[in-house]
Write a protein that holds these residues in place. Structure first.
Motif, PDB file in Angstrom:
ATOM      1  N   THR A 136      63.578   9.408  32.610  1.00 46.65           N
ATOM      2  CA  THR A 136      64.581   8.380  32.899  1.00 46.65           C
ATOM      3  C   THR A 136      64.003   6.979  32.698  1.00 46.65           C
ATOM      4  O   THR A 136      64.641   6.110  32.078  1.00 46.65           O
ATOM      5  CB  THR A 136      65.093   8.536  34.333  1.00 46.65           C
ATOM      6  N   ASN A 137      62.806   6.745  33.189  1.00 42.93           N
ATOM      7  CA  ASN A 137      62.172   5.434  33.014  1.00 42.93           C
ATOM      8  C   ASN A 137      61.895   5.141  31.547  1.00 42.93           C
ATOM      9  O   ASN A 137      62.053   4.005  31.081  1.00 42.93           O
ATOM     10  CB  ASN A 137      60.874   5.371  33.816  1.00 42.93           C
ATOM     11  N   ALA A 138      61.508   6.193  30.792  1.00 47.33           N
ATOM     12  CA  ALA A 138      61.250   5.985  29.365  1.00 47.33           C
ATOM     13  C   ALA A 138      62.533   5.620  28.622  1.00 47.33           C
ATOM     14  O   ALA A 138      62.542   4.738  27.755  1.00 47.33           O
ATOM     15  CB  ALA A 138      60.621   7.242  28.767  1.00 47.33           C
ATOM     16  N   LEU A 139      63.628   6.280  28.942  1.00 42.53           N
ATOM     17  CA  LEU A 139      64.902   5.962  28.297  1.00 42.53           C
ATOM     18  C   LEU A 139      65.368   4.545  28.635  1.00 42.53           C
ATOM     19  O   LEU A 139      65.852   3.811  27.771  1.00 42.53           O
ATOM     20  CB  LEU A 139      65.968   6.977  28.724  1.00 42.53           C
ATOM     21  N   VAL A 140      65.244   4.163  29.900  1.00 41.44           N
ATOM     22  CA  VAL A 140      65.644   2.812  30.297  1.00 41.44           C
ATOM     23  C   VAL A 140      64.795   1.765  29.590  1.00 41.44           C
ATOM     24  O   VAL A 140      65.307   0.741  29.100  1.00 41.44           O
ATOM     25  CB  VAL A 140      65.549   2.664  31.824  1.00 41.44           C
ATOM     26  N   ALA A 141      63.495   1.994  29.494  1.00 44.69           N
ATOM     27  CA  ALA A 141      62.616   1.046  28.810  1.00 44.69           C
ATOM     28  C   ALA A 141      62.939   0.964  27.323  1.00 44.69           C
ATOM     29  O   ALA A 141      62.904  -0.118  26.719  1.00 44.69           O
ATOM     30  CB  ALA A 141      61.156   1.452  29.016  1.00 44.69           C
ATOM     31  N   ALA A 142      63.294   2.100  26.701  1.00 44.74           N
ATOM     32  CA  ALA A 142      63.628   2.088  25.283  1.00 44.74           C
ATOM     33  C   ALA A 142      64.931   1.349  25.020  1.00 44.74           C
ATOM     34  O   ALA A 142      65.049   0.579  24.055  1.00 44.74           O
ATOM     35  CB  ALA A 142      63.716   3.525  24.775  1.00 44.74           C
ATOM     36  N   VAL A 143      65.935   1.548  25.867  1.00 43.48           N
ATOM     37  CA  VAL A 143      67.227   0.894  25.652  1.00 43.48           C
ATOM     38  C   VAL A 143      67.154  -0.589  25.981  1.00 43.48           C
ATOM     39  O   VAL A 143      67.703  -1.434  25.260  1.00 43.48           O
ATOM     40  CB  VAL A 143      68.311   1.600  26.497  1.00 43.48           C
ATOM     41  N   PHE A 145      64.282  -2.681  26.506  1.00 43.28           N
ATOM     42  CA  PHE A 145      63.212  -3.492  25.914  1.00 43.28           C
ATOM     43  C   PHE A 145      62.748  -2.973  24.559  1.00 43.28           C
ATOM     44  O   PHE A 145      61.875  -3.572  23.935  1.00 43.28           O
ATOM     45  CB  PHE A 145      62.006  -3.548  26.867  1.00 43.28           C
ATOM     46  N   GLY A 146      63.284  -1.866  24.089  1.00 45.17           N
ATOM     47  CA  GLY A 146      62.856  -1.326  22.798  1.00 45.17           C
ATOM     48  C   GLY A 146      61.469  -0.723  22.833  1.00 45.17           C
ATOM     49  O   GLY A 146      60.814  -0.604  21.791  1.00 45.17           O
ATOM     50  N   LYS A 147      61.026  -0.340  23.999  1.00 45.19           N
ATOM     51  CA  LYS A 147      59.677   0.206  24.118  1.00 45.19           C
ATOM     52  C   LYS A 147      59.617   1.594  23.503  1.00 45.19           C
ATOM     53  O   LYS A 147      60.452   2.458  23.778  1.00 45.19           O
ATOM     54  CB  LYS A 147      59.279   0.277  25.590  1.00 45.19           C
TER      55      LYS A 147
END
Length: 207
Positions: A136-143, A145-147
């Motif tokens: 979940t944290n990875a998806l939020v960061a990708a959406v 901040f584009g991480k």
């Protein structure tokens, strides 16, 4: 030594009391009547201690209840009626009634235990975690901040650009590439609008 002496004295007194009570000339205590000598409406701490807090006062209201040796007349009538009804039932009928009652009790116990098991399993299902916090944290960061997203763009395809507008070809190619490679999770109706925004900005040189 003092404790042993006191214990020996108490033991001797108890033995003497038992001999007196077991003597044939001693009347049975169950045949004796207890008569209250002192009745008081005030709180008696000694009676509270002896009765473990059940009887706070020894007044004329509680004496008939606590010194009673027979039940109430209404209770006696109910007991007589029950005994009469029980005497009328044959042993076979009584056995059938006992079996039916035991069956009902067992079914009720099974239902109660089943409900308890279901409630426990439901509580475990509610407490069980159904997602991975790291994902979940990875998806939020990708959406947000584009991480973790790749910076590599797809190759430009087609589209002639007028001279005098430097940099527009790359933007238009990028826009067409965005049309060909939709983002995962984005609605399909938002993709043409995104391409239209990129095309509108293509007329501004240097952007």
């Amino acid at each position: 030594p003092s404790v042993l002496d006191s214990f020996a004295l108490l033991s001797g007194q108890l033995n003497t009391l038992n001999k007196v009570l077991k003597h044939e000339k001693t009347p049975l205590l169950r045949n004796q009547v207890i008569i209250p000598l002192v009745l008081s409406p005030d709180r008696d701490e000694e009676i509270m201690r002896q009765t473990e807090g059940r009887v706070p006062v020894f007044s004329h209201e509680v004496v008939p209840d606590h010194l009673r040796t027979k039940p109430d007349p209404e209770v006696e009538e109910q007991e007589k009626q029950l005994i009469t009804d029980a005497a009328r039932i044959s042993p076979d009928v009584a056995q059938k009634q006992i079996q039916s009652l035991n069956k009902m009790c067992s079914n009720l116990l099974e239902k109660i235990s089943k409900e308890e098991r279901e409630s426990e399993s439901g509580g475990l299902r509610q407490n069980k975690q159904t997602f991975n916090p790291a994902d979940t944290n990875a998806l939020v960061a990708a959406v947000a901040f584009g991480k973790g997203l790749s910076n590599r763009r797809p190759p430009a395809s087609g589209g002639s650009v007028q001279s005098g507008q430097p940099g527009a070809g790359a933007i238009i190619a990028g826009a067409s590439g965005m049309q060909q490679v939709p983002m995962s999770g984005a609605p399909a109706q938002q993709q043409p609008m995104l391409a239209g925004v990129q095309m509108a900005q293509a007329g501004q040189p240097g952007k």
